[in-house]
Each structure stands twice: as C-alpha cells, then as structure tokens.
Enzyme design. Structure first.
Site, PDB file in Angstrom:
ATOM      1  N   ARG A   7       0.866  -1.195   0.000  1.00 60.89           N
ATOM      2  CA  ARG A   7       0.000   0.000   0.000  1.00 60.89           C
ATOM      3  C   ARG A   7       0.897   1.239   0.000  1.00 60.89           C
ATOM      4  NH1 ARG A   7      -2.947  -4.063   2.425  1.00 60.89           N
ATOM      5  NH2 ARG A   7      -4.697  -4.571   1.074  1.00 60.89           N
ATOM      6  N   ASP A  53       0.410  -7.259  -3.286  1.00 61.74           N
ATOM      7  CA  ASP A  53      -1.005  -6.976  -3.009  1.00 61.74           C
ATOM      8  C   ASP A  53      -1.606  -6.276  -4.226  1.00 61.74           C
ATOM      9  OD1 ASP A  53      -3.519  -6.459  -1.604  1.00 61.74           O
ATOM     10  OD2 ASP A  53      -2.359  -6.866   0.213  1.00 61.74           O
ATOM     11  N   HIS A  91      -6.080 -10.551  -3.649  1.00 60.69           N
ATOM     12  CA  HIS A  91      -5.115  -9.453  -3.491  1.00 60.69           C
ATOM     13  C   HIS A  91      -4.048  -9.557  -4.587  1.00 60.69           C
ATOM     14  CE1 HIS A  91      -6.652  -7.606   0.157  1.00 60.69           C
ATOM     15  NE2 HIS A  91      -6.876  -8.817   0.645  1.00 60.69           N
ATOM     16  N   ASP A 128      -6.258 -14.594   2.202  1.00 60.64           N
ATOM     17  CA  ASP A 128      -7.371 -13.834   2.790  1.00 60.64           C
ATOM     18  C   ASP A 128      -8.167 -13.117   1.712  1.00 60.64           C
ATOM     19  OD1 ASP A 128      -5.074 -12.237   2.294  1.00 60.64           O
ATOM     20  OD2 ASP A 128      -5.965 -10.603   3.437  1.00 60.64           O
ATOM     21  N   GLU A 129      -9.396 -12.782   2.071  1.00 55.16           N
ATOM     22  CA  GLU A 129     -10.229 -11.838   1.327  1.00 55.16           C
ATOM     23  C   GLU A 129     -10.166 -12.074  -0.189  1.00 55.16           C
ATOM     24  OE1 GLU A 129     -10.086  -8.026   4.298  1.00 55.16           O
ATOM     25  OE2 GLU A 129      -8.403  -8.223   2.926  1.00 55.16           O
ATOM     26  N   TYR A 141      -3.556  -5.467  15.528  1.00 53.41           N
ATOM     27  CA  TYR A 141      -3.552  -4.646  14.316  1.00 53.41           C
ATOM     28  C   TYR A 141      -3.045  -3.247  14.663  1.00 53.41           C
ATOM     29  CZ  TYR A 141      -5.100  -7.784  10.736  1.00 53.41           C
ATOM     30  OH  TYR A 141      -5.127  -8.789   9.801  1.00 53.41           O
ATOM     31  N   PHE A 142      -1.786  -3.018  14.301  1.00 57.79           N
ATOM     32  CA  PHE A 142      -1.174  -1.743  14.659  1.00 57.79           C
ATOM     33  C   PHE A 142      -1.515  -0.649  13.639  1.00 57.79           C
ATOM     34  CE2 PHE A 142       2.516  -3.263  17.640  1.00 57.79           C
ATOM     35  CZ  PHE A 142       1.584  -3.870  18.464  1.00 57.79           C
ATOM     36  N   ASP A 143      -2.450  -0.958  12.705  1.00 57.37           N
ATOM     37  CA  ASP A 143      -2.991   0.138  11.897  1.00 57.37           C
ATOM     38  C   ASP A 143      -4.215   0.743  12.578  1.00 57.37           C
ATOM     39  OD1 ASP A 143      -4.312  -2.287  11.368  1.00 57.37           O
ATOM     40  OD2 ASP A 143      -4.817  -1.727   9.303  1.00 57.37           O
ATOM     41  N   TRP A 174      -0.559  -2.680   8.413  1.00 60.40           N
ATOM     42  CA  TRP A 174      -1.080  -2.420   7.063  1.00 60.40           C
ATOM     43  C   TRP A 174      -0.961  -0.936   6.807  1.00 60.40           C
ATOM     44  CZ3 TRP A 174      -1.759  -6.854   4.651  1.00 60.40           C
ATOM     45  CH2 TRP A 174      -2.061  -7.994   5.396  1.00 60.40           C
ATOM     46  N   GLU A 205      -2.108   1.353   4.382  1.00 66.36           N
ATOM     47  CA  GLU A 205      -2.954   2.222   3.558  1.00 66.36           C
ATOM     48  C   GLU A 205      -2.810   3.690   3.971  1.00 66.36           C
ATOM     49  OE1 GLU A 205      -3.950  -0.597   4.922  1.00 66.36           O
ATOM     50  OE2 GLU A 205      -5.470  -1.621   3.708  1.00 66.36           O
TER      51      GLU A 205
HETATM   52  C1  ACM Z   1      -5.909  -9.167   6.568  1.00 65.47           C
HETATM   53  O1  ACM Z   1      -5.910  -8.252   7.406  1.00 65.47           O
HETATM   54  N1  ACM Z   1      -6.614  -9.046   5.455  1.00 65.47           N
HETATM   55  C2  ACM Z   1      -5.169 -10.390   6.783  1.00 65.47           C
END
Ligand code: ACM
Ligand code: ZN
Length: 760
Positions: A166, A195, A268, A332-333, A424-426, A474, A476
C-alpha cells in the site's frame, strides 16, 4: 519446543524463586521485555575503552562484533573483540546445559560480564539485555550493575508484519525496523510483498511484475470513506531487487530474525494480473495496480494451469531468496465473483469434484502447499485458508479474531495469533483527535499488553501449537516512515513482553514504569513513537461554575507535563504542571498540554475547550419515549452540513439509526430530551462512522466530525437533575450507519445511554 520451556520454567522457579517480584530499585535496571528472572547484586562492572569482548566459539564471532558495534554506537567506547578469555572482559559462551534454544543467562560482577546460552540466538538476547543495562544518555566509560539474569522466551514466534504494497518503504527503513525488533527480542519479520496496489519483489522470470505491477498510476487521498474519492495524480511505487532482498535477509539473520515473505494468492492479486492479464479469469489489458484501498475482485484464475506454473516459478525464486522455514501465501479476502462466472474455474470445480468456490480456493492452496513442500518449505496463510478445507500441513495466522486459530490448533495445526483487536497496529492508539488518520479501530498500548495469545478454551494438549503472535502493520494510511514508526512504537514494546515474558511476571504498571527508561532507548535508536499524552483531556469540558481546577496525569511517570491556557502551543518553556490548574471561566479557555520526556522528546499536543455554562433543565413535560430522527439526502462532508432535503422521519428508542432509516450517502438528525437524575459531571462518548456532533440546547458538547470508521470522541458536561434538549447530527458515506452514544456519571458506569432516559 514449548514443553521444554515449561520444564525449564519450573527449574527456574525452583532456583530463583521470589527474585522477580518487582522491578529493582536501581533505575538503570529496566529491561523490556521483562526478563523471567533478574536479581540485582552488590557491585558493578566498569566498561571502558579497551574492555575486551571475548567469544568462546566461532559461532559467536558475529554476535561479539554486533555487541562491540552497539557499544560504539551507544557510548562511543571501542571494545576489542577477542577469542582468549581474560579478566575484566565481557564473555560470550555457549553452554549445553541451558535447555531452551533461545534462553540465556547473564551474570555481571566486579570482574566481568558473562553471557551464556545454548545457541547464538540466546547469546544475542543476552546481549540485548546487557545493552539495556547501560545508563541512558552516556558517552564514555560506563558501569554495568552486578546482576544475575536467567531468561528465556515464552513463545517461539515473536513477529512483526509490514505491508510494503500500500506504501513502499526502502531497504534502509526495513533494516531500521529490524533493529527496532532486535532490541525487543522479536524474531520473525513478516514481509507483505505483494497486493492489489503493488508487487514489490523482483522475479527474474516475470519482469513485468515489477515493470508494471510495482507502479500504480495514483493513490486515493484521505480516508476510504472520504467521498467523493479524490486521487493525488502521482505515479507511485517501488520494488526490491533480489540483491536488495538478499541484503535484508542477511541483515535480519545477523540480528537473529527470520524473514517470512508473503506472496498473496489467490486474491489481493490485482497488481500481478495487471502485469500478466492472462493469469486472471477475464484478461483485461487496461487493468492497472489498484489506486483504491479495500478488496479487489481481480484475482488469479484457479481454472488455468498457467496460473499454477506462474505461482510455481515465483515461489521457486522466493524460496531461493528466503532461507526461513515458512512462506506465507496470503489466502485472505479472495472474492469469488470472477470464479463464479469463469468457465475454466467452473470446469475445475467439476473435474476435481469440488462443492463450491470455497473448495476451489482450498484446492488452490493445497496445490501450492505441495509446491512449497517440494522445496522444503512450510505454508502459512491467513485464517480464510480454513474455508473449504485446510491444507494438510499448513499453519494458520488468525486475524479475524481468535476463532480461526482455535479451530486450526484444535485440528493439530500450528498457529500464529494476530487478532485485530490486539495485534492490528494500523488501528488507532487513542480516541484523541491528535492521532493521525487511521483505518479505524482502537488498540491502545494497554490493550496490546493485556493480550493472551494462548486461548483459554483451547484444550491443554493443543496449546503448544500456538507458536506465538505478531503485530500487523497495514500501510494504507501510512505514507511516511515516521508515521509507520509512530504506529509500531511503543505498542511493539508491549507486544514483545506478551511474547517473551511469562504471564506471572507481567504487570502493566510495572511495565509503564520500565517504559520511562525504554522511551529514551527508542529515541536513541532514532525511532519515532507515540509519547504518552496528558490524560483526562476530553475535547470539550463544560463546567457548572466559573472557578475550576483541572487535573492532568500521564502514564509516563517521570515525564513532565507542560501546558498553556491562551491557545498557544505548549513548549519546553511553558508552565510545568505540578498541581491542579486553577482557571476562571468567565470567558471560554483553550487548554493545551503536552508531555516532555527527560531527553526532550515531546508528545502530541492535547487540546481541551473549557467552558462555564449554566444549563437549565427544560420545564417542558416529557411526552413520548425515544428521539425523533430525520434523514437527509447527502452526501455530506461534515455533520455541520446535515440538512436540506428530508428523505424520511421517525422515532428511534435509542441513540442509533434504526434499520428503516439506514442508508449511505446520507445525513441524520436525532432530536429530543435527555433525562438526568443526579447532579454531577457526565462524560459522553460519541462513536460514529463517519462524522457526528452532539449538542445540548445549541451548545456543542462533542465534536466527532470527519471521515472515519468508528471514531469515538468525548465531552464532559456538568448537569443538574432534569430534562435537557439534545440533538445529534450525523453523516455517513459508505459504511451504512454506525452511531452510538455512551455516558458515565454519578453512580453510572460507562453504558449506552438507556432508552428510559430519552424522550421527544
Ligand atoms: C488481513 O488483514 N486481510 C489479513
Ligand atoms: Zn477462472
């Protein structure tokens, strides 16, 4: 491995029982993550120019060099590295008697410092503890207190993940983070290399992956919910050459850190299929790496053999570059919309007698597991790889809560815990409005510290399958290196203790006390971090009298709080907070305050608007239960804009948007009366996605404006018993309505404002 830890923990407990009950009085002995056992002895060892570092086995030569280099950097001292043991030296020694591979002992007295371990990993962690025994801010000769440390980690996977797709970060920055991990005895760096928005690793056989896939035409500006979407018009990207990757791998190895590369599949994958459109279900030669955040539908086609040849070729090069045991394949996703329409994917489902697209994903991952196994590697993936059947030997990284990890471990698979709430450190670090824009969610340092990676509900014989946990970063919303560091530190300090220190030695207030010294180490390491701010500063505070006293506090107990009351930025010369601040509120006052650490490093500035208002309850008799709501046609960019064309009206019994009134691109007003039973100060907490504001009468008491995913803001109000007119303005672009109001006050614990207190 975990069994051995359990046995030797018992051994430690017998030998050193009672010696780790608290943090030693000596202010220099402040180790993070906390050692399992540490005893301070009388005396100290002087280290000066020429004090030798002696290594007793060739395996330790690099670690001896690392120690000497670190001393040079931290103190300026030149320590020669030698192989002959001598007095007045720092001695590194392998010792087969130490049972755990990453465990070590560190003994210092007037004569020497001796670090012993079974492996060079343990020696390295002993070195980290020794470096933390140095006084802060010294140049020149130093004294190391005499101590006896017996230590070992609780978990074998102590991880940090970084998304370089990102936003892209250069090799030097990745190496700086690896140093930041090393000082916390972390041992696994998960490098998220591919990604939708960018492919960041050179693959010799597929040059277009980096010629095309590493560059997106532009990037979304602001939060994902900021509508209409705006783009910066700047081509953005970057990638690592294989030579650079090898350099980072070596750099990490020297710091006893294993790199786990992540190559995302089958979802992704937009950057990859933009480079090689034939790898998707419906080749689109106009496709570019994605310019938005979220989950793209452009995934790898699972029906084409060509896809698997590509994956095999890519993973062959990846396995060659990364010597560690695991390769992360994402998983994922992965939206299934293209697979549902693709004749080749459907043909594969039939041919392989699969039930649906979830089983097709499972088929995909199982094939990849075989490719990796043939190259001596183990597969790890996000918890979606459980759907449709888990590959035989796959390890699972549990991110959508802990359930995936529990399910996988129950089936006998290794797991790494990375649940969003704690890892999740975002996510935001606080609810204050001085935090930089983040994706959403709230994960303060204390919450990270409280995380227990081994779920209690896992059967005892499966608990050892929890290899550890990891922070995920992450990016972004993190375009700069400073910003990434701010999001990682000091939360990584808290996570390191979760992963290293046995729970019986953990204590949050003891941790925050040790952090006073550790913050200075972070500064010395050149890392940006979140300095604890002055607390008890809601955005708006409304008092019932003119003369008031304001109390402030800060989690960093040795730091100074400095403040202003004229709206100016507090600096090192501003008044020092030492007792409650007396103010007169004839006129509204803007209180600003910031924390200053001993080395001058400062926190973000906290701002609180202080007002005196004599709110008088209405004499209007209460009528009907609930608040009146009105829906307005948007989109809006602020709660202050909500109004204009009315779409619908109705009643809501609580402060939320009822099903019938939910929409996107809309605004809402909730209006009515709030009943207060007891006189006192009430703290209101307003949460919304996107922005909202709460008024009592015409007075704004909470400002929670802006594009967000569930931010919370607070306001304090002094109220007497009675009915008060309240209004909440709210707008949303894309999330479909998330609005909540909680309060606490005299005799009331924090709770959603109850229905029996709302009238219209
Ligand atoms: C993730 O946060 N999509 C693994
Ligand atoms: Zn397909």
């Amino acid at each position: 491995m975990r069994k051995i830890i359990a046995i030797s923990a018992l051994f430690l407990a017998l030998v050193f029982s009672g010696c780790n009950s608290g943090t030693p009085a000596d202010p220099n002995v402040r180790i993070v993550p906390k050692s399992q056992s540490l005893t301070v002895k009388p005396g100290s060892f002087k280290i000066k120019n020429g004090t030798p570092v002696v290594y007793c086995s060739n395996d330790l030569q690099a670690d001896a060099g690392y120690l000497a280099g670190s001393f040079k950097q931290l103190t300026g001292l030149e320590l020669p590295v030698r192989t002959q043991e001598s007095a007045n030296a720092i001695i590194l020694k392998l010792n087969e008697q130490i049972e755990t591979p990453e465990g070590y002992t560190l003994k210092s007295d007037d004569q020497r410092v001796v670090i012993e371990a079974k492996t060079s990993d343990g020696i390295f962690y002993g070195i980290q503890s020794l470096l933390q025994l140095l006084p802060s801010q010294v140049k020149g000769p130093v004294r190391i207190p005499a101590v006896e440390i017996v230590d070992q980690p609780r978990y074998s996977w102590r991880g940090l993940h970084l998304d370089v797709c990102r936003h892209f970060f250069p090799v030097e920055f990745v190496e700086k983070l690896i140093d930041g991990m090393a000082m916390h005895k972390m041992n696994t760096f998960h490098w998220h290399l591919t990604d939708d928005q960018g492919w960041r690793i050179e693959i010799k056989k597929y040059p277009k992956l980096t010629e095309i896939g590493a560059w997106r035409p532009e990037t979304k500006v602001g939060h994902m919910s900021d509508y209409p979407h705006k783009y910066d018009g700047q081509k953005y990207g970057g990638f690592y050459t294989q030579e650079q990757i090898r350099e980072v791998v070596k750099y990490a190895q020297e710091r006893h850190i294993t790199i786990v590369p992540e190559i995302e599949m089958p979802g992704h994958a937009q950057a990859a299929v933009a480079a090689y459109p034939e790898l998707s279900c419906f080749a689109d030669s106009t496709l570019k790496p994605w310019t938005l955040w979220g989950v793209s539908e452009n995934v790898f086609c699972a029906g084409k053999e060509e896809t698997f040849r590509f994956i095999e070729d890519v993973l062959t090069e990846v396995c060659d570059l990364f010597p560690g045991g695991y390769v992360h394949v994402g998983g994922d996703e992965c939206p299934k919309s293209h697979w549902q329409k693709c004749p080749l994917c459907q043909k594969r489902i039939k041919a392989e007698r699969l039930k649906n697209e979830h089983e097709l994903q499972s088929y995909f991952i199982q094939r990849v597991e075989h490719l990796l196994a043939a190259r001596g590697k183990k597969l790890i993936g996000w918890d979606e790889i459980l759907e449709g059947g888990l590959a035989e030997n796959a390890a699972v990284m549990s991110w959508r809560g802990e359930e995936g990890g529990i399910e996988a471990a129950s089936m006998g698979h290794n797991v790494v815990m990375t649940p969003g709430n704690w890892c999740y450190f975002d996510n935001y670090q606080s609810n204050y409005d001085n935090e930089p824009v983040a994706i959403g969610g709230l994960t303060p340092m204390e919450e990270v510290y409280g995380y227990e990676p081994t779920p209690a509900k896992l059967p005892d014989d499966k608990k050892e399958l929890v290899m550890g946990a990891q922070a995920n970063v992450w990016t972004e919303y993190m375009a700069s290196e400073d910003h990434v560091e701010y999001m990682i530190f000091p939360r990584l300090s808290a996570l390191s203790e979760v992963l290293w220190t046995n729970p019986e030695h953990k204590d949050y207030s003891d941790f925050t006390e040790r952090m006073n010294k550790h913050y200075l180490r972070l500064t010395k390491a050149g890392l940006n971090f979140r300095v604890p701010v002055p607390e008890e500063m809601p955005g708006i505070q409304i008092f019932g009298q003119e003369d008031v006293e304001i109390s402030l506090s800060c989690e960093a107990s040795t730091a100074q709080i400095r403040y202003t009351t004229d709206g100016s930025e507090p600096g090192p010369g501003s008044p020092l907070y030492s007792a409650p601040i007396k103010v007169n509120l004839k006129n509204d006052i803007t209180l600003k305050a910031a924390t200053f650490l001993r080395d001058g490093t400062r926190s973000k500035t906290q701002t609180s608007l202080l007002k005196f208002r004599n709110f008088v309850p209405t004499d209007k008799p209460s009528l009907e239960p609930g608040l009146k709501y009105t829906v307005f046609t948007g989109p809006f960019r602020s709660f202050t804009e909500v109004g204009g064309t009315e779409k619908s009206t109705g009643t809501t019994l609580s402060v939320r948007i009822p099903e019938a009134a939910r929409d996107t691109m809309s605004g809402w007003k909730l209006e009515g009366y709030l009943k207060i039973e007891k006189e006192g100060t009430y703290q209101f907490e307003l949460t919304s996605a996107c922005g909202s504001g709460m008024f009592i009468g015409d007075e704004l008491v909470i400002n929670n404006d802006g594009f967000s995913y569930g931010n919370t803001r607070t306001g304090n109000v002094f109220l007497k018993p009675g009915l008060y007119p309240v209004r909440i303005n709210y707008f949303d672009t894309m999330y479909g309505c998330w609005l909540e109001l909680k309060y606490k006050g005299p005799g009331i614990e924090l709770t959603p404002v109850p229905e029996d207190k709302l009238f219209q």
